[in-house]
Write an enzyme that holds these catalytic residues in place. Sequence first.
Site, PDB file in Angstrom:
ATOM      1  N   ARG A 163      47.442  48.410  35.982  1.00 33.45           N
ATOM      2  CA  ARG A 163      47.031  48.688  37.372  1.00 33.45           C
ATOM      3  C   ARG A 163      48.235  49.038  38.259  1.00 33.45           C
ATOM      4  O   ARG A 163      48.275  48.697  39.439  1.00 33.45           O
ATOM      5  CB  ARG A 163      46.300  47.493  37.996  1.00 33.45           C
ATOM      6  CG  ARG A 163      45.007  47.108  37.333  1.00 33.45           C
ATOM      7  CD  ARG A 163      43.940  48.188  37.472  1.00 33.45           C
ATOM      8  NE  ARG A 163      42.633  47.701  37.068  1.00 33.45           N
ATOM      9  CZ  ARG A 163      42.162  47.713  35.824  1.00 33.45           C
ATOM     10  NH1 ARG A 163      42.898  48.205  34.836  1.00 33.45           N
ATOM     11  NH2 ARG A 163      40.956  47.256  35.544  1.00 33.45           N
ATOM     12  N   SER A 234      36.923  44.640  40.603  1.00 30.38           N
ATOM     13  CA  SER A 234      37.741  43.422  40.526  1.00 30.38           C
ATOM     14  C   SER A 234      38.564  43.301  41.799  1.00 30.38           C
ATOM     15  O   SER A 234      39.316  44.219  42.139  1.00 30.38           O
ATOM     16  CB  SER A 234      38.700  43.494  39.338  1.00 30.38           C
ATOM     17  OG  SER A 234      37.976  43.622  38.142  1.00 30.38           O
ATOM     18  N   GLU A 330      44.023  43.011  43.644  1.00 29.62           N
ATOM     19  CA  GLU A 330      44.081  44.397  43.154  1.00 29.62           C
ATOM     20  C   GLU A 330      43.732  45.332  44.312  1.00 29.62           C
ATOM     21  O   GLU A 330      44.222  46.450  44.411  1.00 29.62           O
ATOM     22  CB  GLU A 330      43.077  44.574  42.004  1.00 29.62           C
ATOM     23  CG  GLU A 330      43.137  45.971  41.425  1.00 29.62           C
ATOM     24  CD  GLU A 330      42.044  46.268  40.410  1.00 29.62           C
ATOM     25  OE1 GLU A 330      41.707  45.408  39.592  1.00 29.62           O
ATOM     26  OE2 GLU A 330      41.536  47.398  40.443  1.00 29.62           O
TER      27      GLU A 330
HETATM   28  N1  EPU Z   1      35.116  35.586  32.532  1.00 27.28           N
HETATM   29  C1  EPU Z   1      34.572  34.375  32.923  1.00 27.28           C
HETATM   30  N2  EPU Z   1      33.888  34.336  34.098  1.00 27.28           N
HETATM   31  C2  EPU Z   1      33.711  35.414  34.890  1.00 27.28           C
HETATM   32  C3  EPU Z   1      34.284  36.645  34.505  1.00 27.28           C
HETATM   33  C4  EPU Z   1      34.989  36.702  33.314  1.00 27.28           C
HETATM   34  O1  EPU Z   1      34.701  33.374  32.247  1.00 27.28           O
HETATM   35  O2  EPU Z   1      33.072  35.279  35.939  1.00 27.28           O
HETATM   36  C5  EPU Z   1      35.873  35.648  31.256  1.00 27.28           C
HETATM   37  C6  EPU Z   1      35.008  35.776  30.019  1.00 27.28           C
HETATM   38  O3  EPU Z   1      35.624  35.044  29.001  1.00 27.28           O
HETATM   39  C7  EPU Z   1      35.130  37.255  29.683  1.00 27.28           C
HETATM   40  C8  EPU Z   1      36.553  37.566  30.125  1.00 27.28           C
HETATM   41  O4  EPU Z   1      36.747  36.749  31.269  1.00 27.28           O
HETATM   42  O5  EPU Z   1      34.932  37.501  28.348  1.00 27.28           O
HETATM   43  C9  EPU Z   1      36.810  39.010  30.455  1.00 27.28           C
HETATM   44  O6  EPU Z   1      35.834  39.446  31.407  1.00 27.28           O
HETATM   45  P1  EPU Z   1      35.453  40.999  31.518  1.00 27.28           P
HETATM   46  O7  EPU Z   1      35.361  41.596  30.175  1.00 27.28           O
HETATM   47  O8  EPU Z   1      34.300  41.117  32.439  1.00 27.28           O
HETATM   48  O9  EPU Z   1      36.718  41.675  32.152  1.00 27.28           O
HETATM   49  P2  EPU Z   1      37.725  41.265  33.310  1.00 27.28           P
HETATM   50  O10 EPU Z   1      39.018  40.889  32.685  1.00 27.28           O
HETATM   51  O11 EPU Z   1      37.107  40.267  34.223  1.00 27.28           O
HETATM   52  C10 EPU Z   1      38.740  43.651  33.467  1.00 27.28           C
HETATM   53  C11 EPU Z   1      38.998  44.699  34.510  1.00 27.28           C
HETATM   54  C12 EPU Z   1      37.724  45.427  34.892  1.00 27.28           C
HETATM   55  C13 EPU Z   1      37.160  46.104  33.642  1.00 27.28           C
HETATM   56  C14 EPU Z   1      36.919  45.018  32.576  1.00 27.28           C
HETATM   57  C15 EPU Z   1      36.492  45.596  31.253  1.00 27.28           C
HETATM   58  C16 EPU Z   1      40.897  43.873  35.794  1.00 27.28           C
HETATM   59  C17 EPU Z   1      41.381  43.329  37.099  1.00 27.28           C
HETATM   60  N3  EPU Z   1      39.591  44.078  35.702  1.00 27.28           N
HETATM   61  O12 EPU Z   1      37.890  42.661  34.056  1.00 27.28           O
HETATM   62  O13 EPU Z   1      38.070  46.451  35.819  1.00 27.28           O
HETATM   63  O14 EPU Z   1      35.960  46.773  33.924  1.00 27.28           O
HETATM   64  O15 EPU Z   1      38.154  44.270  32.328  1.00 27.28           O
HETATM   65  O16 EPU Z   1      37.558  46.230  30.625  1.00 27.28           O
HETATM   66  O17 EPU Z   1      41.695  44.111  34.890  1.00 27.28           O
HETATM   67  C18 EPU Z   1      38.359  46.843  38.150  1.00 27.28           C
HETATM   68  O18 EPU Z   1      39.572  46.918  37.935  1.00 27.28           O
HETATM   69  O19 EPU Z   1      37.877  46.986  39.313  1.00 27.28           O
HETATM   70  C19 EPU Z   1      37.464  46.506  37.060  1.00 27.28           C
HETATM   71  C20 EPU Z   1      36.149  46.275  37.235  1.00 27.28           C
END
Ligand code: EPU
Length: 340
Positions: A163, A234, A330
């Site tokens: 990012r 995010s 972010e």
């Molecule tokens: N999780 C929780 N609780 C929650 C959310 C997530 O426990 O409320 C845990 C779960 O274990 C889950 C893990 O976090 O498996 C990862 O969650 P997720 O796959 O939804 O991804 P993220 O890390 O929360 C990132 C990006 C997203 C992108 C997704 C998928 C960032 C800041 N965000 O989210 O990007 O869509 O991965 O690749 O890196 C954005 O930047 O606006 C965005 C939506």
Amino acid sequence: MRIENNYSVKPHNTFGINQITKLFIEYCSADELKELIKSKKLEQPFFHIGAGSNLLFVDDYEGTLLHSAICYIHPIKETQDEVWVSVGAGTCWDDFVAHCVEKEWYGAENLSLIPGEVGSAAVQNIGAYGVEVKDFLVSLKAINLLTGEEREFSNAECQYDYRYSCFKQPEMKIWAVVEVTFKLSKQPTFNLTYKGLLNELGEQPCTLKRLRKAVIDLRDSKLPDYKVLGNAGSFFTNPVVDAEKLNELLQQYPDMPHFAFKEGKTKLSGGWLIQMCGWKGRNVGDAAVYEKQALVLINKGVATGREVYDLSERIIDDVQQQFGVKLYREVNVIGKNGLQ
Ligand code: EPU
């Protein structure tokens, strides 16, 4: 060129926040932007926006908001295996991804449905489901808003990271991206490293169209539609910790999700940390934490930017207190003098 005085930013931010900018200028070509700079009508302070999908206005802005309406998708070079495409910075990101899928150009499909425009996608190095823009971006053209100089930046010169690009540095805010060149593959190559994506695809063989649909379905199931519930995806980045901090946390929370990052560091899940602090689904007035994904803050109706910001401060404090981990926003926060 469109010029508006004392103009509401509501149609220009996906949080749906209603603040006023002193001036709003939208240009349609690189030449129009250069003319504007030459005429000395562009005064400081200014701030360049895209579709406003990563912005939080916490006050009226006492400067000029600039927006690009440079929209085109031009293939410029092709070999048997690859195609180079130059895209105007104001082009809707997902229109570009849909175009690639339609033409059977591989590389952008995991980034389907991300709100925003091509220029800001390159500045922000957007990413999802195992892919980042930097993976297939060749170079970009930008114009210096003080001098009108046009310059090309190679992928390496953009200094991409999670990012991050050099354009996020305050002193680089004088550059407006006008065009981005991408290289896509004409041979089938898929990135299926994100576990949930394989589940979403099911048993069927992977095709570009199916992968795009799987990404869209996955996003729809986890992330709110900003047209219904204001949000900026995010709100925080996932925090990165060193091995010592990771071990300390794992002793206390053995089930804590964590992902290898680089240089021996580890990315934690910001959503999990926020959820563990009890914030998931909670609200303070109309500012709330999304019930299906705690990394996403939402505007349930008439929240002000300040209310969303204050909620984010409380979350940062709680995560710091419970885990000793600092969350970073972010989302770009815009106050009366610009980026905060
Ligand atoms: N999780 C929780 N609780 C929650 C959310 C997530 O426990 O409320 C845990 C779960 O274990 C889950 C893990 O976090 O498996 C990862 O969650 P997720 O796959 O939804 O991804 P993220 O890390 O929360 C990132 C990006 C997203 C992108 C997704 C998928 C960032 C800041 N965000 O989210 O990007 O869509 O991965 O690749 O890196 C954005 O930047 O606006 C965005 C939506």
